[in-house]
Scaffold this active site. Structure first.
Site, mmCIF file in Angstrom:
data_model
loop_
_atom_site.group_PDB
_atom_site.id
_atom_site.type_symbol
_atom_site.label_atom_id
_atom_site.label_comp_id
_atom_site.label_asym_id
_atom_site.label_seq_id
_atom_site.Cartn_x
_atom_site.Cartn_y
_atom_site.Cartn_z
ATOM 1 N N HIS A 18 6.570 -29.099 -15.128
ATOM 2 C CA HIS A 18 5.773 -28.970 -16.521
ATOM 3 C C HIS A 18 4.466 -29.543 -16.100
ATOM 4 C CE1 HIS A 18 7.297 -33.202 -16.152
ATOM 5 N NE2 HIS A 18 6.215 -33.644 -16.900
ATOM 6 N N GLY A 112 7.582 -15.470 -10.063
ATOM 7 C CA GLY A 112 7.189 -14.973 -8.686
ATOM 8 C C GLY A 112 5.626 -15.022 -8.917
ATOM 9 N N SER A 113 4.967 -14.109 -8.314
ATOM 10 C CA SER A 113 3.817 -13.776 -7.875
ATOM 11 C C SER A 113 3.334 -12.343 -7.512
ATOM 12 C CB SER A 113 3.334 -14.761 -6.866
ATOM 13 O OG SER A 113 2.093 -14.424 -6.466
ATOM 14 N N SER A 114 2.043 -11.867 -7.887
ATOM 15 C CA SER A 114 2.102 -10.381 -7.505
ATOM 16 C C SER A 114 1.973 -10.298 -5.756
ATOM 17 C CB SER A 114 0.580 -10.021 -8.425
ATOM 18 O OG SER A 114 -0.462 -10.863 -7.959
ATOM 19 N N CYS A 115 1.593 -11.323 -5.272
ATOM 20 C CA CYS A 115 1.427 -11.240 -3.655
ATOM 21 C C CYS A 115 2.884 -10.897 -3.140
ATOM 22 C CB CYS A 115 0.981 -12.536 -3.224
ATOM 23 S SG CYS A 115 1.996 -13.844 -3.126
ATOM 24 N N TYR A 142 4.203 -17.650 1.380
ATOM 25 C CA TYR A 142 4.424 -17.563 0.050
ATOM 26 C C TYR A 142 5.241 -16.599 -0.696
ATOM 27 C CZ TYR A 142 3.282 -18.602 -5.021
ATOM 28 O OH TYR A 142 3.354 -18.997 -6.340
ATOM 29 N N LYS A 146 8.868 -16.319 -2.374
ATOM 30 C CA LYS A 146 9.205 -15.844 -3.794
ATOM 31 C C LYS A 146 9.890 -14.465 -4.015
ATOM 32 C CE LYS A 146 6.550 -18.692 -6.292
ATOM 33 N NZ LYS A 146 7.405 -19.400 -7.334
ATOM 34 N N ASN A 171 -2.579 -12.744 -10.846
ATOM 35 C CA ASN A 171 -3.661 -13.957 -10.694
ATOM 36 C C ASN A 171 -3.844 -14.937 -11.728
ATOM 37 O OD1 ASN A 171 -3.864 -12.916 -8.263
ATOM 38 N ND2 ASN A 171 -5.779 -13.858 -7.547
ATOM 39 N N HIS A 185 -7.359 -21.466 -6.408
ATOM 40 C CA HIS A 185 -7.747 -20.108 -6.646
ATOM 41 C C HIS A 185 -8.983 -19.937 -7.050
ATOM 42 C CE1 HIS A 185 -3.244 -20.261 -6.985
ATOM 43 N NE2 HIS A 185 -3.307 -19.246 -6.411
ATOM 44 N N ARG A 215 -9.235 -8.046 -8.099
ATOM 45 C CA ARG A 215 -8.258 -8.892 -8.672
ATOM 46 C C ARG A 215 -7.996 -8.802 -10.282
ATOM 47 N NH1 ARG A 215 -7.613 -9.080 -4.140
ATOM 48 N NH2 ARG A 215 -7.388 -10.886 -2.722
ATOM 49 N N ASP A 275 -11.174 -11.837 2.926
ATOM 50 C CA ASP A 275 -11.023 -11.503 1.532
ATOM 51 C C ASP A 275 -9.680 -11.151 0.991
ATOM 52 O OD1 ASP A 275 -13.530 -10.619 0.928
ATOM 53 O OD2 ASP A 275 -13.380 -8.672 2.035
#
Ligand code: GFB
Length: 315
Positions: A18, A112-115, A142, A146, A171, A185, A215, A275
């Site tokens: 949190h 999760g994450s877009s990666c 990472y 995920k 992101n 980030h 991005r 990059d």
């Protein structure tokens, strides 16, 4: 897809993580619901310790969990601390998901994450692109953690019938971001750099890499709204992308941030820095089909993020 409305009213809800940017946005959003919010600080509960997590869930008995706890960071941090990104994230998600199953938690949403998608996935990236090719090297540790979290939710659904779902945000930026210039980030780092350059009257500020990667950026309060929407309305096994559709090159982003902050100098490129992945645009059509779209523009979100920085971090 069959869905049953899961009403949050009257529920005991644990936002794990949190104090992070996403967790804090979830707390703000959930305050509008008629529910009891549970949380635990890192001092009270080390999420990497199975005994502590099992004990805490058994004692506090949440009805549902938003699993927003994670070790996160920008491209440099991911690339520099692979063991911590892999270990901390695997432990936290495994402990919470397993303890949620043992303690019969009604519903859990994993973030999760877009990666998680392959570096060269077809754009925009559909949910089906998962595990269809090699990952981006700078954040594969990472991403692997995920991916394991998504698969745990699916496995616990299949074997034990748990109503565990997963959302993949693009992101993020907003209030409560990590403004550390190395570990954060890109949005927070560039706000910090532009502010410093403006204050010192510097003629230029530095961008990592070439400025050409693309991005997609999502305002964190929009994400929190999407997560509540999914908790209430989605019961499926596949994970769901949550994006804004707002895609910019890093140079375009830097110019927009400079305008927000009032920095009028030039940009220098440090090409010794990576990059990362060339493009990472989510296909959020499943979210759209369910009736949810991100309402906030990049410009409006940046104004809030910069004000938060001025109020909390600027010297
Ligand atoms: O946001 P960011 O650190 O992470 O970087 P990723 C995005 C792009 O901005 C990269 C460039 O091309 C960076 O080289 N960039 C330019 C900068 N200047 C800066 C700067 O001052 N700071 C930072 N941080 N970047 C992360 C993953 O990837 O995205 C995580 O490492 C996670 O695993 C997260 O998925 C959402 O978008 O490349």
């Amino acid at each position: 897809m069959e869905t049953t409305k899961y009403a949050l009213s009257g529920k005991k809800i644990w936002v794990a993580g949190h104090r992070g940017m996403v967790g804090a946005a979830l707390m703000r959003r959930l305050e509008k619901e008629n529910c009891t919010l549970l949380c635990a600080t890192q001092d009270e509960l080390d999420l990497r310790r199975q005994d502590q997590v099992e004990g805490w869930i058994k004692k506090n008995k949440p009805d549902c969990i938003f699993l927003a706890a994670a070790k996160v960071g920008g491209i440099w941090a991911n690339n520099t601390y692979p063991a911590a990104f892999l270990y901390d994230n695997l432990m936290m998600e495994a402990n919470i998901i397993h303890a949620a199953y043992i303690n019969k938690v009604e519903k859990l949403l994993f973030l999760g994450s877009s990666c998680i998608y392959p570096r060269m996935a077809a754009q925009p990236m559909k949910e089906e692109a998962l595990l269809s090719g090699p990952l981006e090297q700078t954040n594969e540790w990472y991403a692997l953690a995920k991916i394991a979290g998504i698969k745990m939710c699916q496995a616990y659904r299949r074997q034990y019938g748990c109503n565990f779902i997963a959302a993949m945000p693009t992101n993020l930026f907003g209030a409560g971001d990590n403004y550390d210039p190395e570990g954060g980030h890109v949005v927070a780092s560039l706000i910090q750099k532009a502010h410093k350059a403006k204050q010192s009257g510097a003629p230029s500020m530095e961008l990592w890499g070439t400025g050409s990667p693309l991005r997609e950026f999502l305002y964190v309060d929009d994400l929190a709204d999407a997560l509540v929407f999914l908790m209430e309305n989605y019961d499926g096994e596949p994970h769901i992308n949550v994006g804004s559709g707002l895609e910019y090159t890093i140079l375009q982003l830097a110019k927009t941030i400079a305008k927000t902050v009032g920095f009028e100098g030039d940009f220098l490129f440090d090409d010794s820095k990576p990059d990362g992945t060339p493009r990472k645009l989510m296909d959020s059509s499943r979210m759209h089909a369910m009736g949810w779209r991100a309402p906030t523009s990049l410009e409006d979100g940046l104004k809030v993020a910069y004000q938060w920085f001025l109020d909390h971090k600027a010297s």
